[in-house]
Design a protein around this motif. Structure first.
Motif, PDB file in Angstrom:
ATOM      1  N   VAL A  47       0.853  -1.188   0.000  1.00 11.91           N
ATOM      2  CA  VAL A  47       0.000   0.000   0.000  1.00 11.91           C
ATOM      3  C   VAL A  47       0.886   1.235   0.000  1.00 11.91           C
ATOM      4  CG1 VAL A  47      -1.690   1.330   1.330  1.00 11.91           C
ATOM      5  CG2 VAL A  47      -1.819  -1.155   1.311  1.00 11.91           C
ATOM      6  N   LEU A  48       0.656   2.145  -0.945  1.00 17.54           N
ATOM      7  CA  LEU A  48       1.385   3.406  -0.936  1.00 17.54           C
ATOM      8  C   LEU A  48       0.386   4.521  -0.641  1.00 17.54           C
ATOM      9  CD1 LEU A  48       4.037   4.857  -1.176  1.00 17.54           C
ATOM     10  CD2 LEU A  48       3.601   5.133  -3.619  1.00 17.54           C
ATOM     11  N   PRO A  49       0.336   4.962   0.615  1.00 16.78           N
ATOM     12  CA  PRO A  49      -0.629   5.993   0.970  1.00 16.78           C
ATOM     13  C   PRO A  49      -0.200   7.366   0.466  1.00 16.78           C
ATOM     14  CG  PRO A  49       0.752   5.473   2.842  1.00 16.78           C
ATOM     15  CD  PRO A  49       1.149   4.537   1.739  1.00 16.78           C
ATOM     16  N   SER A  50      -1.182   8.235   0.292  1.00 14.34           N
ATOM     17  CA  SER A  50      -0.891   9.629  -0.044  1.00 14.34           C
ATOM     18  C   SER A  50      -0.480  10.398   1.197  1.00 14.34           C
ATOM     19  CB  SER A  50      -2.115  10.291  -0.670  1.00 14.34           C
ATOM     20  OG  SER A  50      -2.418   9.675  -1.890  1.00 14.34           O
ATOM     21  N   VAL A  51      -1.042   9.993   2.344  1.00 21.25           N
ATOM     22  CA  VAL A  51      -0.753  10.637   3.621  1.00 21.25           C
ATOM     23  C   VAL A  51      -0.631   9.555   4.687  1.00 21.25           C
ATOM     24  CG1 VAL A  51      -1.634  12.185   5.431  1.00 21.25           C
ATOM     25  CG2 VAL A  51      -2.007  12.753   3.030  1.00 21.25           C
ATOM     26  N   ILE A  52       0.293   9.768   5.612  1.00 22.30           N
ATOM     27  CA  ILE A  52       0.412   8.920   6.796  1.00 22.30           C
ATOM     28  C   ILE A  52       0.191   9.817   8.006  1.00 22.30           C
ATOM     29  CG2 ILE A  52       1.966   7.534   8.231  1.00 22.30           C
ATOM     30  CD1 ILE A  52       3.439   6.742   5.644  1.00 22.30           C
ATOM     31  N   THR A  53      -0.766   9.446   8.866  1.00 23.94           N
ATOM     32  CA  THR A  53      -0.864  10.106  10.170  1.00 23.94           C
ATOM     33  C   THR A  53      -0.055   9.244  11.131  1.00 23.94           C
ATOM     34  OG1 THR A  53      -2.885   8.988  10.903  1.00 23.94           O
ATOM     35  CG2 THR A  53      -3.153  11.039   9.644  1.00 23.94           C
ATOM     36  N   LEU A  54       0.862   9.868  11.846  1.00 20.10           N
ATOM     37  CA  LEU A  54       1.856   9.124  12.614  1.00 20.10           C
ATOM     38  C   LEU A  54       1.934   9.596  14.053  1.00 20.10           C
ATOM     39  CD1 LEU A  54       4.325   7.165  12.663  1.00 20.10           C
ATOM     40  CD2 LEU A  54       5.705   9.134  11.937  1.00 20.10           C
ATOM     41  N   VAL A  83       2.261  14.361  11.637  1.00 19.01           N
ATOM     42  CA  VAL A  83       2.724  13.882  12.932  1.00 19.01           C
ATOM     43  C   VAL A  83       1.678  14.256  13.980  1.00 19.01           C
ATOM     44  CG1 VAL A  83       4.521  14.087  14.684  1.00 19.01           C
ATOM     45  CG2 VAL A  83       5.139  14.072  12.254  1.00 19.01           C
ATOM     46  N   VAL A  84       1.176  13.252  14.689  1.00 19.75           N
ATOM     47  CA  VAL A  84       0.171  13.456  15.728  1.00 19.75           C
ATOM     48  C   VAL A  84       0.878  13.283  17.065  1.00 19.75           C
ATOM     49  CG1 VAL A  84      -2.056  12.710  16.623  1.00 19.75           C
ATOM     50  CG2 VAL A  84      -1.569  12.492  14.165  1.00 19.75           C
ATOM     51  N   THR A  85       0.928  14.373  17.858  1.00 15.71           N
ATOM     52  CA  THR A  85       1.740  14.330  19.058  1.00 15.71           C
ATOM     53  C   THR A  85       1.275  15.301  20.129  1.00 15.71           C
ATOM     54  OG1 THR A  85       4.009  14.510  19.876  1.00 15.71           O
ATOM     55  CG2 THR A  85       3.382  16.028  18.120  1.00 15.71           C
ATOM     56  N   ALA A  86       1.607  14.982  21.341  1.00 20.69           N
ATOM     57  CA  ALA A  86       1.436  15.900  22.465  1.00 20.69           C
ATOM     58  C   ALA A  86       2.816  16.370  22.911  1.00 20.69           C
ATOM     59  CB  ALA A  86       0.701  15.199  23.605  1.00 20.69           C
ATOM     60  N   ALA A  87       3.793  16.292  22.005  1.00 20.23           N
ATOM     61  CA  ALA A  87       5.197  16.614  22.302  1.00 20.23           C
ATOM     62  C   ALA A  87       5.373  18.101  22.585  1.00 20.23           C
ATOM     63  CB  ALA A  87       6.072  16.201  21.118  1.00 20.23           C
ATOM     64  N   HIS A 100       7.083  18.195   7.863  1.00 20.33           N
ATOM     65  CA  HIS A 100       5.966  17.371   8.306  1.00 20.33           C
ATOM     66  C   HIS A 100       4.847  18.259   8.833  1.00 20.33           C
ATOM     67  CE1 HIS A 100       8.642  14.027   7.847  1.00 20.33           C
ATOM     68  NE2 HIS A 100       9.491  14.555   8.697  1.00 20.33           N
ATOM     69  N   TRP A 101       3.633  17.819   8.624  1.00 19.13           N
ATOM     70  CA  TRP A 101       2.473  18.487   9.195  1.00 19.13           C
ATOM     71  C   TRP A 101       2.369  18.055  10.651  1.00 19.13           C
ATOM     72  CZ3 TRP A 101       0.062  22.063   6.373  1.00 19.13           C
ATOM     73  CH2 TRP A 101       0.299  22.055   4.998  1.00 19.13           C
ATOM     74  N   ILE A 102       1.892  18.941  11.530  1.00 22.98           N
ATOM     75  CA  ILE A 102       1.796  18.644  12.952  1.00 22.98           C
ATOM     76  C   ILE A 102       0.342  18.779  13.401  1.00 22.98           C
ATOM     77  CG2 ILE A 102       2.591  19.262  15.275  1.00 22.98           C
ATOM     78  CD1 ILE A 102       4.883  18.415  13.390  1.00 22.98           C
ATOM     79  N   ILE A 115      -6.137  19.210   8.381  1.00 25.81           N
ATOM     80  CA  ILE A 115      -4.702  19.016   8.168  1.00 25.81           C
ATOM     81  C   ILE A 115      -4.434  17.896   7.160  1.00 25.81           C
ATOM     82  CG2 ILE A 115      -4.159  17.404  10.056  1.00 25.81           C
ATOM     83  CD1 ILE A 115      -1.739  19.358  10.597  1.00 25.81           C
ATOM     84  N   VAL A 116      -5.262  16.846   7.161  1.00 27.08           N
ATOM     85  CA  VAL A 116      -5.096  15.782   6.157  1.00 27.08           C
ATOM     86  C   VAL A 116      -5.372  16.337   4.765  1.00 27.08           C
ATOM     87  CG1 VAL A 116      -6.105  13.630   5.286  1.00 27.08           C
ATOM     88  CG2 VAL A 116      -5.440  13.821   7.694  1.00 27.08           C
TER      89      VAL A 116
END
Length: 127
Positions: A47-54, A83-87, A100-102, A115-116
């Motif tokens: 699978v080659l996604p257009s977007v990865i939420t990570l 990038v999905v984070t509470a960093a 990267h998108w945050i 954001i997607v």
């Protein structure tokens, strides 16, 4: 009708992963759910996604390690990553500078969709 675009949701927390997938599916996207960085990397062979939420904070292989391996793969160099984070802010700034998108946790479903959709338009082009 909206074109179904494959989006890969990489999140170790089942409730969050399922919620994100449901929101994206309801918006008309095809979604591939992955519970770890290793799971996501193995699925990239088919699978080659257009977007990865990570998610960044995952056991075993964290999001930073996943990004390093992803960018070394020919089929992973141009995939947009949210990038999905509470960093802390400094980490988010560093990732943003790398292109990267945050998306900060906690987030609202409208924020996820916005954001997607932005990332789909950019196709991973650095910020």
């Amino acid at each position: 009708m909206t074109e179904r675009t494959p989006i890969m949701v990489v999140e170790d927390e089942p409730a969050i992963r399922q919620l994100m997938a449901e929101i994206l599916r309801e918006a008309g996207h095809e979604v591939v759910e992955c519970s770890s960085g290793e799971d996501a990397l193995s699925r990239l062979d088919s699978v080659l996604p257009s977007v990865i939420t990570l998610d960044l904070a995952m056991p075993s292989m964290d999001g930073i390690e996943f990004l390093r391996v992803l960018r070394q793969r020919p089929n992973g160099r141009n995939v947009a990553v949210v990038v999905v984070t509470a960093a802390p802010e400094f980490l988010c700034q560093e990732l943003w500078e790398e292109g990267h998108w945050i998306l900060a946790k906690p987030f609202h479903m409208d924020q996820l969709l916005e954001i997607v959709n932005l990332a789909l338009g950019r196709k991973g082009t650095p910020a």
